[in-house]
Design a protein around this motif. Structure first.
Motif, PDB file in Angstrom:
ATOM      1  N   ASP A 130      57.391  84.850  21.647  1.00 46.82           N
ATOM      2  CA  ASP A 130      56.036  85.001  22.165  1.00 46.82           C
ATOM      3  C   ASP A 130      56.014  85.803  23.470  1.00 46.82           C
ATOM      4  O   ASP A 130      55.199  86.708  23.633  1.00 46.82           O
ATOM      5  CB  ASP A 130      55.397  83.623  22.398  1.00 46.82           C
ATOM      6  CG  ASP A 130      55.193  82.860  21.096  1.00 46.82           C
ATOM      7  OD1 ASP A 130      55.083  83.514  20.045  1.00 46.82           O
ATOM      8  OD2 ASP A 130      55.171  81.621  21.144  1.00 46.82           O
ATOM      9  N   VAL A 131      56.885  85.471  24.393  1.00 46.93           N
ATOM     10  CA  VAL A 131      56.884  86.146  25.697  1.00 46.93           C
ATOM     11  C   VAL A 131      58.305  86.521  26.132  1.00 46.93           C
ATOM     12  O   VAL A 131      58.726  86.188  27.238  1.00 46.93           O
ATOM     13  CB  VAL A 131      56.204  85.269  26.771  1.00 46.93           C
ATOM     14  CG1 VAL A 131      54.712  85.256  26.589  1.00 46.93           C
ATOM     15  CG2 VAL A 131      56.773  83.841  26.770  1.00 46.93           C
ATOM     16  N   PRO A 132      59.062  87.223  25.299  1.00 50.93           N
ATOM     17  CA  PRO A 132      60.415  87.598  25.725  1.00 50.93           C
ATOM     18  C   PRO A 132      60.371  88.706  26.768  1.00 50.93           C
ATOM     19  O   PRO A 132      59.447  89.523  26.803  1.00 50.93           O
ATOM     20  CB  PRO A 132      61.059  88.096  24.424  1.00 50.93           C
ATOM     21  CG  PRO A 132      59.919  88.642  23.641  1.00 50.93           C
ATOM     22  CD  PRO A 132      58.747  87.753  23.960  1.00 50.93           C
ATOM     23  N   LEU A 133      61.367  88.708  27.625  1.00 44.22           N
ATOM     24  CA  LEU A 133      61.559  89.782  28.592  1.00 44.22           C
ATOM     25  C   LEU A 133      62.736  90.604  28.089  1.00 44.22           C
ATOM     26  O   LEU A 133      63.861  90.101  28.011  1.00 44.22           O
ATOM     27  CB  LEU A 133      61.865  89.198  29.979  1.00 44.22           C
ATOM     28  CG  LEU A 133      62.161  90.190  31.108  1.00 44.22           C
ATOM     29  CD1 LEU A 133      60.960  91.090  31.370  1.00 44.22           C
ATOM     30  CD2 LEU A 133      62.551  89.438  32.373  1.00 44.22           C
ATOM     31  N   PRO A 177      66.537  93.076  18.970  1.00 50.56           N
ATOM     32  CA  PRO A 177      67.548  93.836  18.223  1.00 50.56           C
ATOM     33  C   PRO A 177      68.772  94.177  19.074  1.00 50.56           C
ATOM     34  O   PRO A 177      68.728  94.075  20.309  1.00 50.56           O
ATOM     35  CB  PRO A 177      66.794  95.111  17.824  1.00 50.56           C
ATOM     36  CG  PRO A 177      65.368  94.713  17.802  1.00 50.56           C
ATOM     37  CD  PRO A 177      65.218  93.720  18.916  1.00 50.56           C
ATOM     38  N   PRO A 178      69.884  94.577  18.452  1.00 48.81           N
ATOM     39  CA  PRO A 178      71.068  95.005  19.194  1.00 48.81           C
ATOM     40  C   PRO A 178      70.722  96.117  20.187  1.00 48.81           C
ATOM     41  O   PRO A 178      69.777  96.885  19.983  1.00 48.81           O
ATOM     42  CB  PRO A 178      72.005  95.510  18.096  1.00 48.81           C
ATOM     43  CG  PRO A 178      71.569  94.779  16.872  1.00 48.81           C
ATOM     44  CD  PRO A 178      70.089  94.616  16.999  1.00 48.81           C
ATOM     45  N   GLY A 179      71.497  96.183  21.264  1.00 48.39           N
ATOM     46  CA  GLY A 179      71.249  97.189  22.286  1.00 48.39           C
ATOM     47  C   GLY A 179      70.307  96.720  23.371  1.00 48.39           C
ATOM     48  O   GLY A 179      69.883  97.521  24.210  1.00 48.39           O
ATOM     49  N   THR A 180      69.981  95.421  23.396  1.00 51.42           N
ATOM     50  CA  THR A 180      69.029  94.901  24.369  1.00 51.42           C
ATOM     51  C   THR A 180      69.648  93.842  25.267  1.00 51.42           C
ATOM     52  O   THR A 180      70.574  93.134  24.883  1.00 51.42           O
ATOM     53  CB  THR A 180      67.803  94.283  23.673  1.00 51.42           C
ATOM     54  OG1 THR A 180      68.244  93.223  22.797  1.00 51.42           O
ATOM     55  CG2 THR A 180      67.064  95.324  22.862  1.00 51.42           C
ATOM     56  N   ILE A 181      69.110  93.753  26.469  1.00 52.05           N
ATOM     57  CA  ILE A 181      69.361  92.651  27.389  1.00 52.05           C
ATOM     58  C   ILE A 181      68.048  91.884  27.467  1.00 52.05           C
ATOM     59  O   ILE A 181      67.018  92.454  27.820  1.00 52.05           O
ATOM     60  CB  ILE A 181      69.790  93.174  28.767  1.00 52.05           C
ATOM     61  CG1 ILE A 181      71.185  93.814  28.672  1.00 52.05           C
ATOM     62  CG2 ILE A 181      69.780  92.065  29.809  1.00 52.05           C
ATOM     63  CD1 ILE A 181      71.607  94.530  29.932  1.00 52.05           C
ATOM     64  N   ALA A 182      68.063  90.604  27.105  1.00 50.10           N
ATOM     65  CA  ALA A 182      66.797  89.904  26.912  1.00 50.10           C
ATOM     66  C   ALA A 182      66.854  88.472  27.417  1.00 50.10           C
ATOM     67  O   ALA A 182      67.930  87.885  27.569  1.00 50.10           O
ATOM     68  CB  ALA A 182      66.423  89.912  25.426  1.00 50.10           C
ATOM     69  N   ALA A 183      65.664  87.934  27.689  1.00 49.94           N
ATOM     70  CA  ALA A 183      65.540  86.532  28.099  1.00 49.94           C
ATOM     71  C   ALA A 183      64.231  85.985  27.560  1.00 49.94           C
ATOM     72  O   ALA A 183      63.250  86.719  27.399  1.00 49.94           O
ATOM     73  CB  ALA A 183      65.569  86.408  29.622  1.00 49.94           C
ATOM     74  N   THR A 184      64.218  84.688  27.273  1.00 55.38           N
ATOM     75  CA  THR A 184      62.992  84.065  26.784  1.00 55.38           C
ATOM     76  C   THR A 184      62.978  82.588  27.168  1.00 55.38           C
ATOM     77  O   THR A 184      64.015  81.925  27.142  1.00 55.38           O
ATOM     78  CB  THR A 184      62.874  84.204  25.251  1.00 55.38           C
ATOM     79  OG1 THR A 184      61.607  83.704  24.823  1.00 55.38           O
ATOM     80  CG2 THR A 184      63.977  83.459  24.527  1.00 55.38           C
ATOM     81  N   PRO A 185      61.805  82.073  27.563  1.00 54.84           N
ATOM     82  CA  PRO A 185      61.702  80.625  27.741  1.00 54.84           C
ATOM     83  C   PRO A 185      61.730  79.948  26.380  1.00 54.84           C
ATOM     84  O   PRO A 185      61.182  80.481  25.412  1.00 54.84           O
ATOM     85  CB  PRO A 185      60.334  80.463  28.421  1.00 54.84           C
ATOM     86  CG  PRO A 185      59.550  81.657  27.992  1.00 54.84           C
ATOM     87  CD  PRO A 185      60.538  82.769  27.840  1.00 54.84           C
ATOM     88  N   VAL A 186      62.349  78.792  26.309  1.00 56.57           N
ATOM     89  CA  VAL A 186      62.468  78.091  25.019  1.00 56.57           C
ATOM     90  C   VAL A 186      61.793  76.732  25.151  1.00 56.57           C
ATOM     91  O   VAL A 186      62.178  75.914  25.989  1.00 56.57           O
ATOM     92  CB  VAL A 186      63.938  77.915  24.605  1.00 56.57           C
ATOM     93  CG1 VAL A 186      64.017  77.342  23.190  1.00 56.57           C
ATOM     94  CG2 VAL A 186      64.684  79.233  24.676  1.00 56.57           C
TER      95      VAL A 186
END
Length: 422
Positions: free
Chosen positions: A171-174, A149-158
């Motif tokens: 599945d495994v977002p940071l 959601p908005p307000g986040t800093i995120a990363a995910t393997p694709v």
């Protein structure tokens, strides 16, 4: 619109806008077609809900359309040739990194608001996936949010195609909960979380050669002046970016080239790419509505097929904190020779009351309150109702993605509030 067929000439794209309460089904009858780099299989049908998309074909195709579209038109003026060219550059970098055990391209996409940055990231990620790579997507755009959601800093393997129906894999977002839609609220916290994210991603890349060789794509905010520009430079350094793609703004391209050259970092390549003619400029009201929709998507899915769970608990069971003391005074408006007394990284407990009503809260992985700053969040809850007396006793009703106890004891409060949520 009734069921009909549409022929699309080679290297043309069909641009479509579908309202939130409508849907359009697109099927491929002949030829090749893709949506933001994700291929449509022959005979496959894709359903579009409340989205603006572009269907591109390299060799020409025949499409079957069924449903309602607010806007629909074809265009032969697309930036796809430039996009495939930079993809080829990154493919060479990945192949070289794989052969020598090194780091693949770390690409940051920058540009003003509504320039097509998120779309370009999605296209380049899908192209990399089609060649067998597994890039990491990093989203620094706290104003909208593609992963969380908005307000986040995120990363995910694709590892699977990013489609208009499923979006990015979750599945495994940071995810770090910044808690605001603009960095002005707490720029120090924004920098801290970007640096923390970079550290964790470096560790993962160091453990997995394939992850390192696949590289990463970094999406950024649309604020490219003043503090926004400062945060771009900070993120380039923290994430060890070596390729910067500037979408549509010559001034920003020139400024970055000059500043990065003065920093004596010859490994960073700065390229300017054209903005797609299909990009739609959104009003502030539309952007706010889009943010609210992204929060609803988290709980209800797209298109509203999930069943979130509402839970009422005693207010004393909640441990809510916020980071920082609120908005800091800018140096230009503080008396000369003085400094802000507020600690932007201070963790402060929040009294449960009406202040948290209609707010999005992050559920921290932290085991202690002291860990809140440095660990990610497991997910989010939305506060639906607060019935608390002056002495702090009462109940709180919240919405969670599913039933059961929360995955963490500590909750993070920001300034994201959604009225008329349902």
């Amino acid at each position: 619109m009734t069921l009909r067929e549409l022929s699309l000439a080679k290297q043309h794209e069909l641009r479509v806008e579908v309202l939130p309460d409508k849907k359009l089904t697109v099927g491929l009858r002949r030829g090749d077609a893709e949506i933001f780099g994700a291929q449509i299989g022959l005979g496959e049908k894709v359903t579009i809900h409340g989205q603006k998309i572009a269907i591109f074909t390299y060799g020409g195709c025949l499409l079957e359309l069924d449903g309602d579209a607010e806007v629909m038109y074809t265009s032969e003026e697309t930036p796809m040739e430039a996009y495939i060219n930079v993809h080829n550059v990154f493919e060479n970098q990945r192949t070289k990194a794989q052969s020598n055990g090194g780091q693949g391209p770390r690409v940051m996409v920058v540009g003003p608001t509504d320039s097509g940055k998120s779309t370009l990231c999605r296209i380049l990620i899908n192209y990399a996936l089609r060649l067998g790579w597994s890039p990491t997507f990093v989203d620094l755009d706290i104003g909208q949010g593609s992963i969380a959601p908005p307000g986040t800093i995120a990363a995910t393997p694709v590892q699977l195609p990013v489609t208009v129906e499923d979006g990015y894999p979750l599945d495994v977002p940071l995810v770090f909960y910044f808690g605001h839609t603009t960095p002005v609220q707490n720029a120090n916290l924004y920098k801290f979380q970007v640096e923390r994210m970079a550290t964790l991603l470096d560790r993962r890349a160091n453990r997995h050669p394939t992850v390192a060789a696949s590289g990463m794509l970094v999406n950024t905010m649309g604020w490219v002046e003043g503090l926004g520009y400062e945060l771009i430079l900070h993120a380039i350094k923290a994430l060890k970016v070596d390729n910067v793609l500037v979408v549509g703004q010559e001034r920003l391209h020139s400024q970055l080239e000059s500043d990065l050259r003065q920093a004596r970092n010859p490994r960073i390549q700065v390229l300017r790419l054209p903005k797609s003619g299909g990009v739609v400029t959104r009003s502030p009201e539309t952007r706010r509505a889009d943010r609210a929709s992204r929060v609803r998507d988290y709980f209800y899915g797209v298109p509203r097929t999930l069943m979130p769970h509402s839970e009422t608990i005693q207010s004393t069971e909640l441990n809510i904190y916020r980071v920082g003391g609120g908005r800091q005074a800018q140096s230009s408006i503080r008396p000369a020779g003085t400094a802000s007394l507020m600690n932007p990284l201070k963790i402060t407990p929040v009294r449960v009351g009406n202040e948290i009503s209609n707010c999005l809260l992050g559920v921290s992985h932290a085991r202690t309150a002291e860990e809140i700053l440095s660990v990610s969040v497991a997910g989010f809850i939305f506060i639906q109702r607060v019935d608390v007396r002056d002495d702090g006793e009462g109940t709180v009703t919240y919405l969670a993605p599913g039933p059961g106890s929360l995955p963490g004891r500590y909750l993070l409060l920001g300034s994201i509030e959604i009225l008329n949520f349902t």
